[in-house]
Design a protein around this motif. Structure first.
Motif, PDB file in Angstrom:
ATOM      1  N   SER A  45     -74.064 104.068  59.413  1.00 53.66           N
ATOM      2  CA  SER A  45     -73.832 104.626  60.894  1.00 53.66           C
ATOM      3  C   SER A  45     -75.244 105.191  61.275  1.00 53.66           C
ATOM      4  O   SER A  45     -76.299 105.215  60.416  1.00 53.66           O
ATOM      5  CB  SER A  45     -72.643 105.826  60.730  1.00 53.66           C
ATOM      6  OG  SER A  45     -73.214 106.710  60.021  1.00 53.66           O
ATOM      7  N   TYR A  68     -78.985 100.510  60.967  1.00 58.19           N
ATOM      8  CA  TYR A  68     -78.404 101.965  61.037  1.00 58.19           C
ATOM      9  C   TYR A  68     -79.246 102.804  59.955  1.00 58.19           C
ATOM     10  O   TYR A  68     -80.248 102.126  59.183  1.00 58.19           O
ATOM     11  CB  TYR A  68     -76.931 101.847  60.334  1.00 58.19           C
ATOM     12  CG  TYR A  68     -76.179 101.233  60.993  1.00 58.19           C
ATOM     13  CD1 TYR A  68     -75.451 101.489  61.976  1.00 58.19           C
ATOM     14  CD2 TYR A  68     -76.147  99.613  60.870  1.00 58.19           C
ATOM     15  CE1 TYR A  68     -74.478 100.921  62.877  1.00 58.19           C
ATOM     16  CE2 TYR A  68     -74.912  98.925  61.756  1.00 58.19           C
ATOM     17  CZ  TYR A  68     -74.250  99.597  62.841  1.00 58.19           C
ATOM     18  OH  TYR A  68     -73.602  99.023  63.497  1.00 58.19           O
ATOM     19  N   SER A 141     -66.045  97.464  63.029  1.00 55.98           N
ATOM     20  CA  SER A 141     -66.584  98.839  63.440  1.00 55.98           C
ATOM     21  C   SER A 141     -65.657  99.775  62.539  1.00 55.98           C
ATOM     22  O   SER A 141     -64.292  99.561  62.340  1.00 55.98           O
ATOM     23  CB  SER A 141     -66.514  99.101  64.793  1.00 55.98           C
ATOM     24  OG  SER A 141     -65.166  99.015  65.112  1.00 55.98           O
ATOM     25  N   LYS A 144     -67.634 106.106  63.128  1.00 61.29           N
ATOM     26  CA  LYS A 144     -68.746 106.056  64.167  1.00 61.29           C
ATOM     27  C   LYS A 144     -69.750 104.980  63.323  1.00 61.29           C
ATOM     28  O   LYS A 144     -70.830 105.266  64.081  1.00 61.29           O
ATOM     29  CB  LYS A 144     -69.609 107.415  64.139  1.00 61.29           C
ATOM     30  CG  LYS A 144     -68.314 108.411  64.979  1.00 61.29           C
ATOM     31  CD  LYS A 144     -68.901 109.734  64.824  1.00 61.29           C
ATOM     32  CE  LYS A 144     -67.923 110.892  65.631  1.00 61.29           C
ATOM     33  NZ  LYS A 144     -68.489 112.027  65.550  1.00 61.29           N
ATOM     34  N   GLY A 145     -69.370 104.065  63.030  1.00 64.93           N
ATOM     35  CA  GLY A 145     -70.387 103.060  62.523  1.00 64.93           C
ATOM     36  C   GLY A 145     -69.733 101.549  62.138  1.00 64.93           C
ATOM     37  O   GLY A 145     -68.802 101.258  62.974  1.00 64.93           O
TER      38      GLY A 145
END
Length: 154
Positions: A45, A68, A141, A144-145
């Motif tokens: 993330s 990321y 997904s 939040k990542g």
């Protein structure tokens, strides 16, 4: 007058594919051969800038493959499977991964991999790697990542 197809390679890809199929058919592994499958489940993330110490040996690979800033190992799943046997690995977010070792020659491993979300197929592929090798697979997904799967086999 008709034109001949002038594309480079013509029927060469078809011949190469056929030859690959013949070679794949000669691959042998005893039906009772065991393959130890190891799956690292990572959440990547943009929240924070930390890399889990368990991932320090592949830190550079992760940064070069994915954009990321944070990588956290959330699970490590292991299973020993026979050639042809399917094992299911439970992943976060109502997802699962099915792995089936296929016949391979020498120190090679072939794995049929399917990532599912409920009953929906997200990914179906066959991985070829050397015993002890590793494949990093960017997944779906999550929070939040994204999930990243680190698949190795012995």
């Amino acid at each position: 007058m008709g034109r001949r197809d002038q594309r480079p390679g013509g029927c060469l890809p078809a011949i190469a594919f056929f030859a690959l199929l013949l070679f794949a058919h000669t691959a042998v592994a005893a039906p009772d051969a065991r393959v130890a499958v190891d799956v690292g489940v990572v959440v990547a993330s943009h929240e924070g800038t930390t890399v889990d110490p368990a991932l320090s040996s592949i830190r550079n690979q992760l940064h070069s493959m994915f954009n990321y800033s944070s990588y956290r190992m959330v699970d490590r799943l292991k299973r020993s499977l026979s050639v042809g046997e399917t094992g299911e690995f439970v992943l976060p977010g109502n997802r699962s991964m099915r792995v089936t070792p296929a016949p391979a020659k020498g120190d090679k491993v072939r794995l049929a991999v399917q990532v599912m979300e409920g009953e929906r197929n997200l990914v179906s592929t066959t991985l070829g790697l050397s015993r002890g090798g590793m494949v990093i697979l960017g997944g779906p997904s999550y929070q939040k990542g994204v999930l990243i799967l680190i698949i190795s086999a012995e």
